[in-house]
Design a protein around this motif. Structure first.
Motif, short mmCIF file in Angstrom:
data_model
loop_
_atom_site.label_atom_id
_atom_site.label_comp_id
_atom_site.label_asym_id
_atom_site.label_seq_id
_atom_site.Cartn_x
_atom_site.Cartn_y
_atom_site.Cartn_z
N ILE A 1 28.56 42.17 52.33
CA ILE A 1 28.10 42.26 50.93
C ILE A 1 26.57 42.13 50.88
O ILE A 1 25.89 42.91 50.21
CB ILE A 1 28.78 41.19 50.05
N MET B 1 26.19 43.81 38.96
CA MET B 1 27.27 43.59 39.93
C MET B 1 28.05 44.88 40.15
O MET B 1 28.58 45.10 41.23
CB MET B 1 28.19 42.46 39.47
N MET C 1 29.40 46.49 43.56
CA MET C 1 30.80 46.91 43.70
C MET C 1 30.88 48.35 44.23
O MET C 1 31.67 48.64 45.12
CB MET C 1 31.53 46.80 42.35
N THR D 1 29.76 48.40 47.97
CA THR D 1 30.67 47.71 48.90
C THR D 1 32.10 48.20 48.81
O THR D 1 32.90 47.94 49.71
CB THR D 1 30.68 46.19 48.62
N LYS E 1 35.15 43.21 41.59
CA LYS E 1 34.31 42.13 41.07
C LYS E 1 34.87 40.77 41.52
O LYS E 1 34.12 39.88 41.93
CB LYS E 1 34.23 42.19 39.54
N LEU F 1 33.87 40.01 45.05
CA LEU F 1 32.46 39.60 45.14
C LEU F 1 32.30 38.14 44.73
O LEU F 1 31.59 37.37 45.40
CB LEU F 1 31.58 40.49 44.24
N LEU G 1 23.82 35.73 44.98
CA LEU G 1 23.78 36.92 45.82
C LEU G 1 22.36 37.45 45.94
O LEU G 1 21.93 37.83 47.04
CB LEU G 1 24.71 38.00 45.25
#
Length: 196
Positions: A12, A30, A34, A37, A41, A44, A54
């Motif tokens: 991530i 985010m 998403m 990756t 959600k 994550l 993050l």
């Protein structure tokens, strides 16, 4: 051996780091992470409490990758003078920089100076490490008789960092390396003038 969770967390960070460096912390959603990756959600948030956590991990990762690349480049040279030139050359192409999105110190520093004290402190440490690297290289060169003994290593280290970052910004804004080329030539000339 890293656990599956640690591997996912690292994955991530590696995917998020260039996004944060390119878009900035505030502009990165985010949903961007998403998409990069292909994780939900919920997945994550299992690994990162929130976007800020993050983002901090991404800042650390970007600076580590940049620092590692820089040290590999510098370590190929034996003399202090060649190492200073290698430092300057490493950052000399602002239009096609070593990291996607440009210099993380400049990018995150500009964004975080008034908004994010945690990232601000990380960037401040990164700046200090760069200046210390330059200062130590000059002092090593003075000790080995490469440079004039009266050369102020700390002062020149600040000058190199400030001039390179300023030229990086100018070159990124103009879309060409003309300003950076002027600065790199000036700095190399100053190194030559202080060489024995």
């Amino acid at each position: 051996m890293a656990t599956k969770g640690e591997e996912t967390r690292q994955f991530i960070i590696e995917k998020a780091a260039p996004i944060f460096n390119t878009k900035g912390i505030a502009a990165t959603a985010m949903s961007d992470i998403m998409e990069a990756t292909k994780l939900s959600k919920g997945s994550l948030y299992v690994h990162f409490e929130n976007k800020e956590v993050l983002a901090c991990a991404a800042v650390d990762y970007n600076m580590k990758v940049l620092g590692d690349k820089l040290l590999v480049k510098i370590s190929k040279f034996k003399t202090a003078k060649d190492q200073l030139f290698a430092y300057i050359d490493f950052f000399s192409n602002a239009v096609n920089p070593p990291l996607k999105g440009g210099c993380p110190l400049l990018n995150f520093g500009t964004e975080a100076d008034d908004t994010n004290p945690v990232v601000k402190e990380k960037i401040n440490k990164g700046i200090q490490l760069n200046q210390q690297l330059l200062e130590n290289t000059i002092k090593k060169g003075i000790d080995k008789g490469e440079f004039k003994p009266q050369w102020n290593a700390a002062e020149f280290a600040i000058m190199v960092f400030a001039m390179m970052e300023g030229a990086h910004l100018m070159s990124r804004m103009s879309g060409n390396n003309d300003n950076m080329n002027i600065i790199t030539n000036v700095l190399k000339k100053m190194i030559e003038e202080n060489s024995l």
